[in-house]
Design an enzyme around this catalytic site. Sequence first.
Site, mmCIF file in Angstrom:
data_model
loop_
_atom_site.group_PDB
_atom_site.id
_atom_site.type_symbol
_atom_site.label_atom_id
_atom_site.label_comp_id
_atom_site.label_asym_id
_atom_site.label_seq_id
_atom_site.Cartn_x
_atom_site.Cartn_y
_atom_site.Cartn_z
ATOM 1 N N HIS A 18 38.218 41.808 48.259
ATOM 2 C CA HIS A 18 39.382 42.895 48.318
ATOM 3 C C HIS A 18 39.249 43.953 47.356
ATOM 4 C CE1 HIS A 18 43.548 43.556 49.151
ATOM 5 N NE2 HIS A 18 43.488 44.304 47.661
ATOM 6 N N GLU A 19 38.769 43.955 46.240
ATOM 7 C CA GLU A 19 38.898 44.871 45.345
ATOM 8 C C GLU A 19 37.630 45.797 45.506
ATOM 9 O OE1 GLU A 19 41.313 45.716 43.334
ATOM 10 O OE2 GLU A 19 42.144 43.805 43.645
ATOM 11 N N HIS A 22 38.605 48.794 47.790
ATOM 12 C CA HIS A 22 39.220 49.735 46.816
ATOM 13 C C HIS A 22 38.025 50.687 46.374
ATOM 14 C CE1 HIS A 22 42.999 48.173 47.939
ATOM 15 N NE2 HIS A 22 43.076 47.173 46.997
#
Length: 345
Positions: A18-19, A22
Amino acid sequence: MLQIILAIAAFGMLIIVHEFGHFITAKRGGVQVNEFWVGMGPTLLKKEYHGTLYRLNLLPFGGACVMEGEDGESESEHAFAKAKLPRRILIVAAGALMNFLVGFLIFLAIVQPNGANGGYIISTVESVDPASTAAGAGGLQAGDVILKIDGYRILQRQDISTALARGADTVYEVVVRRDGTRVTLPGVRLEATLDGADGRKLIGLNFAEQPATLALRVSMAVRTSVNCARLVWSSLGQLITGQVGVDQLSGPVGVAEVMADTAKYSMRSFFHLVAFISINLGVMNLLPLPALDGGRLAFLLLEGVRRKPVPPKYEGYVHAAGMLLLLALMVYVTGQDILRIITRG
Protein backbone atom coordinates in the site's frame (compact mmCIF):
# COMPACT_ATOMS: atom_id res chain seq x y z
CA MET A 1 4.56 -20.40 15.62
CA LEU A 2 5.43 -20.72 11.91
CA GLN A 3 1.84 -19.91 10.93
CA ILE A 4 1.84 -16.84 13.20
CA ILE A 5 5.08 -15.57 11.64
CA LEU A 6 3.65 -16.21 8.17
CA ALA A 7 0.45 -14.31 9.01
CA ILE A 8 2.36 -11.32 10.43
CA ALA A 9 4.68 -11.29 7.40
CA ALA A 10 1.72 -11.38 4.99
CA PHE A 11 -0.08 -8.60 6.84
CA GLY A 12 3.08 -6.51 6.87
CA MET A 13 3.53 -7.15 3.15
CA LEU A 14 0.10 -5.73 2.41
CA ILE A 15 1.00 -2.56 4.31
CA ILE A 16 4.29 -2.28 2.40
CA VAL A 17 2.46 -2.74 -0.90
CA HIS A 18 0.00 0.00 0.00
CA GLU A 19 2.66 2.50 1.01
CA PHE A 20 4.82 1.56 -1.97
CA GLY A 21 1.93 2.59 -4.22
CA HIS A 22 2.08 6.10 -2.75
CA PHE A 23 5.88 6.05 -2.83
CA ILE A 24 6.43 5.05 -6.46
CA THR A 25 3.79 7.38 -7.90
CA ALA A 26 5.20 10.27 -5.83
CA LYS A 27 8.76 9.53 -6.96
CA ARG A 28 7.76 9.16 -10.61
CA GLY A 29 5.72 12.35 -10.36
CA GLY A 30 8.61 14.43 -9.07
CA VAL A 31 7.31 14.74 -5.50
CA GLN A 32 9.93 14.57 -2.75
CA VAL A 33 9.48 11.64 -0.37
CA ASN A 34 11.12 12.51 2.93
CA GLU A 35 10.50 9.22 4.74
CA PHE A 36 9.29 5.75 3.89
CA TRP A 37 8.78 3.50 6.86
CA VAL A 38 7.27 0.15 7.62
CA GLY A 39 5.86 -0.78 11.01
CA MET A 40 5.19 1.32 14.07
CA GLY A 41 6.97 2.02 17.33
CA PRO A 42 10.74 2.14 17.95
CA THR A 43 13.03 2.17 14.91
CA LEU A 44 15.11 -0.98 14.36
CA LEU A 45 16.92 0.02 11.18
CA LYS A 46 17.18 3.21 9.15
CA LYS A 47 19.07 4.37 6.09
CA GLU A 48 18.97 7.49 3.95
CA TYR A 49 19.14 6.99 0.20
CA HIS A 50 18.59 9.57 -2.55
CA GLY A 51 17.01 12.04 -0.16
CA THR A 52 14.59 9.56 1.44
CA LEU A 53 14.98 8.15 4.95
CA TYR A 54 13.93 4.47 5.01
CA ARG A 55 12.93 3.08 8.40
CA LEU A 56 12.01 -0.37 9.69
CA ASN A 57 10.11 -0.19 12.99
CA LEU A 58 9.51 -2.78 15.68
CA LEU A 59 5.76 -3.41 15.40
CA PRO A 60 4.84 -5.04 12.03
CA PHE A 61 1.56 -3.14 11.66
CA GLY A 62 1.28 0.20 9.89
CA GLY A 63 3.66 2.29 7.84
CA ALA A 64 3.86 5.60 6.04
CA CYS A 65 5.10 7.44 2.98
CA VAL A 66 5.89 10.94 4.21
CA MET A 67 5.99 13.46 1.37
CA GLU A 68 7.31 16.99 1.40
CA GLY A 69 4.54 19.52 1.88
CA GLU A 70 1.66 17.10 2.38
CA ASP A 71 0.09 19.72 4.63
CA GLY A 72 0.73 22.45 2.08
CA GLU A 73 3.34 24.13 4.31
CA SER A 74 6.40 23.97 2.02
CA GLU A 75 8.08 26.25 -0.48
CA SER A 76 9.89 23.39 -2.24
CA GLU A 77 9.05 23.00 -5.92
CA HIS A 78 8.96 19.25 -5.29
CA ALA A 79 6.33 19.52 -2.53
CA PHE A 80 3.19 17.41 -2.78
CA ALA A 81 0.97 20.48 -2.71
CA LYS A 82 2.83 21.95 -5.70
CA ALA A 83 2.07 18.96 -7.94
CA LYS A 84 -0.81 19.20 -10.42
CA LEU A 85 -4.20 18.07 -9.12
CA PRO A 86 -4.49 14.89 -11.29
CA ARG A 87 -1.01 13.83 -10.11
CA ARG A 88 -1.96 14.34 -6.45
CA ILE A 89 -5.17 12.36 -6.92
CA LEU A 90 -3.17 9.48 -8.44
CA ILE A 91 -0.60 9.55 -5.63
CA VAL A 92 -3.30 9.41 -2.94
CA ALA A 93 -5.29 6.67 -4.71
CA ALA A 94 -2.22 4.59 -5.62
CA GLY A 95 -2.03 2.79 -2.27
CA ALA A 96 -5.52 1.35 -2.59
CA LEU A 97 -4.96 0.58 -6.27
CA MET A 98 -1.87 -1.44 -5.37
CA ASN A 99 -3.89 -3.41 -2.83
CA PHE A 100 -6.50 -4.16 -5.52
CA LEU A 101 -3.74 -5.23 -7.92
CA VAL A 102 -2.11 -7.56 -5.39
CA GLY A 103 -5.46 -9.14 -4.51
CA PHE A 104 -6.19 -9.71 -8.20
CA LEU A 105 -2.75 -11.23 -8.87
CA ILE A 106 -3.12 -13.63 -5.94
CA PHE A 107 -6.53 -14.74 -7.20
CA LEU A 108 -5.09 -15.12 -10.69
CA ALA A 109 -2.55 -17.56 -9.24
CA ILE A 110 -4.86 -19.58 -6.99
CA VAL A 111 -8.29 -19.63 -8.69
CA GLN A 112 -8.21 -23.11 -10.19
CA PRO A 113 -10.62 -24.82 -12.63
CA ASN A 114 -13.48 -26.51 -10.75
CA GLY A 115 -15.16 -28.55 -13.49
CA ALA A 116 -15.03 -32.29 -14.03
CA ASN A 117 -13.30 -31.79 -17.39
CA GLY A 118 -10.69 -29.32 -16.22
CA GLY A 119 -12.67 -26.16 -17.00
CA TYR A 120 -14.56 -23.54 -15.02
CA ILE A 121 -18.21 -23.94 -14.03
CA ILE A 122 -20.02 -20.79 -15.18
CA SER A 123 -23.50 -19.35 -14.58
CA THR A 124 -24.93 -20.65 -17.88
CA VAL A 125 -27.67 -23.26 -17.42
CA GLU A 126 -26.70 -26.42 -19.30
CA SER A 127 -29.87 -28.35 -18.48
CA VAL A 128 -32.98 -28.20 -16.27
CA ASP A 129 -34.43 -31.35 -14.76
CA PRO A 130 -38.05 -31.59 -16.02
CA ALA A 131 -39.16 -32.31 -12.43
CA SER A 132 -37.45 -29.18 -11.11
CA THR A 133 -39.57 -26.32 -9.77
CA ALA A 134 -37.51 -24.04 -12.07
CA ALA A 135 -38.74 -25.79 -15.23
CA GLY A 136 -41.85 -25.08 -17.26
CA ALA A 137 -43.43 -21.93 -18.65
CA GLY A 138 -41.85 -18.79 -17.24
CA GLY A 139 -38.97 -20.79 -15.81
CA LEU A 140 -35.33 -21.36 -16.72
CA GLN A 141 -34.20 -23.02 -19.94
CA ALA A 142 -31.02 -24.64 -21.17
CA GLY A 143 -28.70 -21.95 -22.50
CA ASP A 144 -29.91 -19.21 -20.13
CA VAL A 145 -27.09 -17.11 -18.69
CA ILE A 146 -28.20 -16.05 -15.19
CA LEU A 147 -27.42 -12.35 -14.70
CA LYS A 148 -29.37 -11.40 -11.56
CA ILE A 149 -31.47 -13.05 -8.87
CA ASP A 150 -33.73 -10.68 -6.92
CA GLY A 151 -31.48 -7.81 -8.00
CA TYR A 152 -28.27 -9.53 -6.84
CA ARG A 153 -25.81 -9.53 -9.72
CA ILE A 154 -24.38 -12.94 -10.59
CA LEU A 155 -20.67 -12.75 -11.40
CA GLN A 156 -19.78 -16.38 -10.71
CA ARG A 157 -21.58 -19.68 -10.33
CA GLN A 158 -21.08 -19.48 -6.55
CA ASP A 159 -23.06 -16.22 -6.46
CA ILE A 160 -26.23 -18.12 -7.25
CA SER A 161 -26.08 -19.88 -3.86
CA THR A 162 -25.47 -16.53 -2.16
CA ALA A 163 -28.42 -14.93 -3.97
CA LEU A 164 -30.75 -17.80 -3.04
CA ALA A 165 -29.72 -17.57 0.62
CA ARG A 166 -30.66 -13.85 0.64
CA GLY A 167 -34.26 -14.57 -0.42
CA ALA A 168 -37.16 -14.54 2.01
CA ASP A 169 -38.86 -17.48 0.27
CA THR A 170 -38.22 -19.78 -2.71
CA VAL A 171 -39.71 -17.57 -5.45
CA TYR A 172 -37.29 -15.20 -7.17
CA GLU A 173 -37.12 -12.66 -9.95
CA VAL A 174 -34.43 -13.95 -12.27
CA VAL A 175 -32.84 -11.94 -15.07
CA VAL A 176 -31.20 -14.01 -17.80
CA ARG A 177 -29.63 -13.53 -21.18
CA ARG A 178 -31.50 -15.83 -23.58
CA ASP A 179 -30.51 -16.04 -27.23
CA GLY A 180 -28.69 -12.73 -26.92
CA THR A 181 -31.69 -10.95 -25.37
CA ARG A 182 -32.07 -9.83 -21.76
CA VAL A 183 -35.18 -11.49 -20.30
CA THR A 184 -36.78 -10.98 -16.87
CA LEU A 185 -38.51 -13.99 -15.33
CA PRO A 186 -40.67 -12.54 -12.52
CA GLY A 187 -41.61 -15.67 -10.55
CA VAL A 188 -39.12 -18.53 -10.80
CA ARG A 189 -39.45 -21.09 -8.03
CA LEU A 190 -36.02 -22.36 -7.03
CA GLU A 191 -36.68 -24.97 -4.38
CA ALA A 192 -34.59 -28.02 -3.50
CA THR A 193 -37.16 -30.80 -3.96
CA LEU A 194 -35.21 -33.42 -5.94
CA ASP A 195 -33.30 -36.28 -4.32
CA GLY A 196 -29.57 -36.27 -5.02
CA ALA A 197 -27.33 -39.35 -5.17
CA ASP A 198 -25.71 -38.43 -1.84
CA GLY A 199 -29.02 -37.89 -0.07
CA ARG A 200 -29.05 -34.11 -0.44
CA LYS A 201 -31.99 -32.19 -1.86
CA LEU A 202 -31.27 -30.50 -5.20
CA ILE A 203 -32.92 -27.73 -7.23
CA GLY A 204 -32.33 -29.60 -10.49
CA LEU A 205 -30.14 -27.13 -12.38
CA ASN A 206 -26.95 -28.22 -14.13
CA PHE A 207 -24.44 -25.55 -15.13
CA ALA A 208 -22.14 -25.47 -18.12
CA GLU A 209 -18.39 -25.92 -17.98
CA GLN A 210 -16.15 -23.66 -20.06
CA PRO A 211 -12.56 -24.55 -21.07
CA ALA A 212 -9.92 -22.98 -18.85
CA THR A 213 -8.37 -20.52 -21.29
CA LEU A 214 -6.08 -17.73 -20.09
CA ALA A 215 -8.78 -15.16 -20.87
CA LEU A 216 -11.33 -17.03 -18.74
CA ARG A 217 -8.81 -17.44 -15.92
CA VAL A 218 -8.23 -13.67 -15.90
CA SER A 219 -11.99 -13.09 -16.01
CA MET A 220 -12.55 -15.42 -13.04
CA ALA A 221 -9.81 -13.63 -11.05
CA VAL A 222 -11.41 -10.26 -11.80
CA ARG A 223 -14.86 -11.53 -10.83
CA THR A 224 -13.54 -13.02 -7.59
CA SER A 225 -11.86 -9.70 -6.76
CA VAL A 226 -15.06 -7.76 -7.45
CA ASN A 227 -16.98 -10.19 -5.26
CA CYS A 228 -14.58 -9.54 -2.39
CA ALA A 229 -15.03 -5.79 -2.74
CA ARG A 230 -18.81 -6.28 -2.86
CA LEU A 231 -18.67 -8.32 0.35
CA VAL A 232 -16.78 -5.51 2.09
CA TRP A 233 -19.42 -2.97 1.00
CA SER A 234 -22.17 -5.29 2.17
CA SER A 235 -20.50 -5.68 5.57
CA LEU A 236 -20.15 -1.91 5.89
CA GLY A 237 -23.85 -1.55 5.14
CA GLN A 238 -24.68 -4.06 7.88
CA LEU A 239 -22.46 -2.13 10.30
CA ILE A 240 -24.13 1.19 9.47
CA THR A 241 -27.65 -0.25 9.77
CA GLY A 242 -26.84 -1.96 13.06
CA GLN A 243 -27.13 -5.53 11.77
CA VAL A 244 -23.51 -6.03 12.87
CA GLY A 245 -22.14 -4.49 16.07
CA VAL A 246 -18.81 -2.70 16.50
CA ASP A 247 -17.86 -5.42 19.01
CA GLN A 248 -17.77 -7.89 16.11
CA LEU A 249 -15.01 -6.00 14.31
CA SER A 250 -11.44 -7.30 14.34
CA GLY A 251 -8.20 -5.36 14.39
CA PRO A 252 -4.68 -6.41 13.37
CA VAL A 253 -4.41 -8.93 16.22
CA GLY A 254 -7.67 -10.66 15.33
CA VAL A 255 -6.87 -10.64 11.61
CA ALA A 256 -3.41 -12.14 12.22
CA GLU A 257 -4.97 -14.85 14.39
CA VAL A 258 -7.47 -15.81 11.68
CA MET A 259 -4.70 -15.83 9.06
CA ALA A 260 -2.52 -18.08 11.24
CA ASP A 261 -5.42 -20.49 11.86
CA THR A 262 -6.19 -20.61 8.13
CA ALA A 263 -2.56 -21.37 7.28
CA LYS A 264 -2.71 -24.47 9.49
CA TYR A 265 -5.32 -26.09 7.25
CA SER A 266 -4.66 -24.96 3.68
CA MET A 267 -2.15 -22.64 2.03
CA ARG A 268 -4.60 -22.03 -0.81
CA SER A 269 -7.20 -20.86 1.70
CA PHE A 270 -4.53 -18.75 3.39
CA PHE A 271 -3.63 -16.94 0.18
CA HIS A 272 -7.33 -16.53 -0.63
CA LEU A 273 -7.69 -14.79 2.73
CA VAL A 274 -4.61 -12.63 2.06
CA ALA A 275 -6.10 -11.55 -1.28
CA PHE A 276 -9.43 -10.77 0.40
CA ILE A 277 -7.72 -8.69 3.10
CA SER A 278 -5.70 -6.83 0.45
CA ILE A 279 -8.89 -5.87 -1.41
CA ASN A 280 -10.53 -5.07 1.93
CA LEU A 281 -7.70 -2.63 2.72
CA GLY A 282 -8.15 -1.03 -0.69
CA VAL A 283 -11.88 -0.52 -0.23
CA MET A 284 -11.57 0.73 3.35
CA ASN A 285 -8.85 3.22 2.47
CA LEU A 286 -11.00 4.76 -0.25
CA LEU A 287 -13.86 5.51 2.14
CA PRO A 288 -14.33 9.31 2.31
CA LEU A 289 -13.38 9.45 6.00
CA PRO A 290 -10.89 11.85 7.58
CA ALA A 291 -7.33 10.51 7.99
CA LEU A 292 -7.90 7.82 5.32
CA ASP A 293 -6.85 8.12 1.69
CA GLY A 294 -10.51 8.50 0.75
CA GLY A 295 -10.78 11.53 3.00
CA ARG A 296 -7.78 13.13 1.31
CA LEU A 297 -9.27 12.30 -2.08
CA ALA A 298 -12.50 14.01 -1.04
CA PHE A 299 -10.59 17.22 -0.33
CA LEU A 300 -8.76 16.97 -3.66
CA LEU A 301 -12.02 16.48 -5.53
CA LEU A 302 -13.48 19.43 -3.64
CA GLU A 303 -10.48 21.44 -4.77
CA GLY A 304 -11.24 20.47 -8.36
CA VAL A 305 -14.82 21.71 -7.98
CA ARG A 306 -13.89 24.95 -6.16
CA ARG A 307 -10.85 25.62 -8.40
CA LYS A 308 -8.83 26.29 -5.27
CA PRO A 309 -7.64 24.14 -2.35
CA VAL A 310 -9.22 24.04 1.07
CA PRO A 311 -6.96 26.00 3.48
CA PRO A 312 -4.38 23.47 4.76
CA LYS A 313 -5.00 24.24 8.43
CA TYR A 314 -8.71 23.39 8.15
CA GLU A 315 -8.00 20.18 6.29
CA GLY A 316 -5.41 19.38 8.93
CA TYR A 317 -7.98 19.84 11.71
CA VAL A 318 -10.36 17.42 10.01
CA HIS A 319 -7.70 14.76 9.46
CA ALA A 320 -6.38 15.14 13.01
CA ALA A 321 -9.85 14.60 14.44
CA GLY A 322 -10.34 11.61 12.16
CA MET A 323 -7.00 10.15 13.23
CA LEU A 324 -7.95 10.40 16.89
CA LEU A 325 -11.23 8.61 16.26
CA LEU A 326 -9.47 5.98 14.15
CA LEU A 327 -6.87 5.36 16.86
CA ALA A 328 -9.61 5.08 19.46
CA LEU A 329 -11.41 2.51 17.29
CA MET A 330 -8.15 0.56 16.77
CA VAL A 331 -7.51 0.48 20.52
CA TYR A 332 -11.07 -0.75 21.10
CA VAL A 333 -11.07 -3.51 18.49
CA THR A 334 -7.56 -4.63 19.48
CA GLY A 335 -8.72 -4.86 23.09
CA GLN A 336 -11.71 -6.91 21.93
CA ASP A 337 -9.38 -9.21 19.97
CA ILE A 338 -7.12 -9.77 22.97
CA LEU A 339 -10.11 -10.33 25.25
CA ARG A 340 -11.55 -12.95 22.87
CA ILE A 341 -8.19 -14.76 22.74
CA ILE A 342 -7.85 -14.74 26.54
CA THR A 343 -11.40 -15.94 27.19
CA ARG A 344 -11.01 -18.76 24.64
CA GLY A 345 -7.70 -19.80 26.13
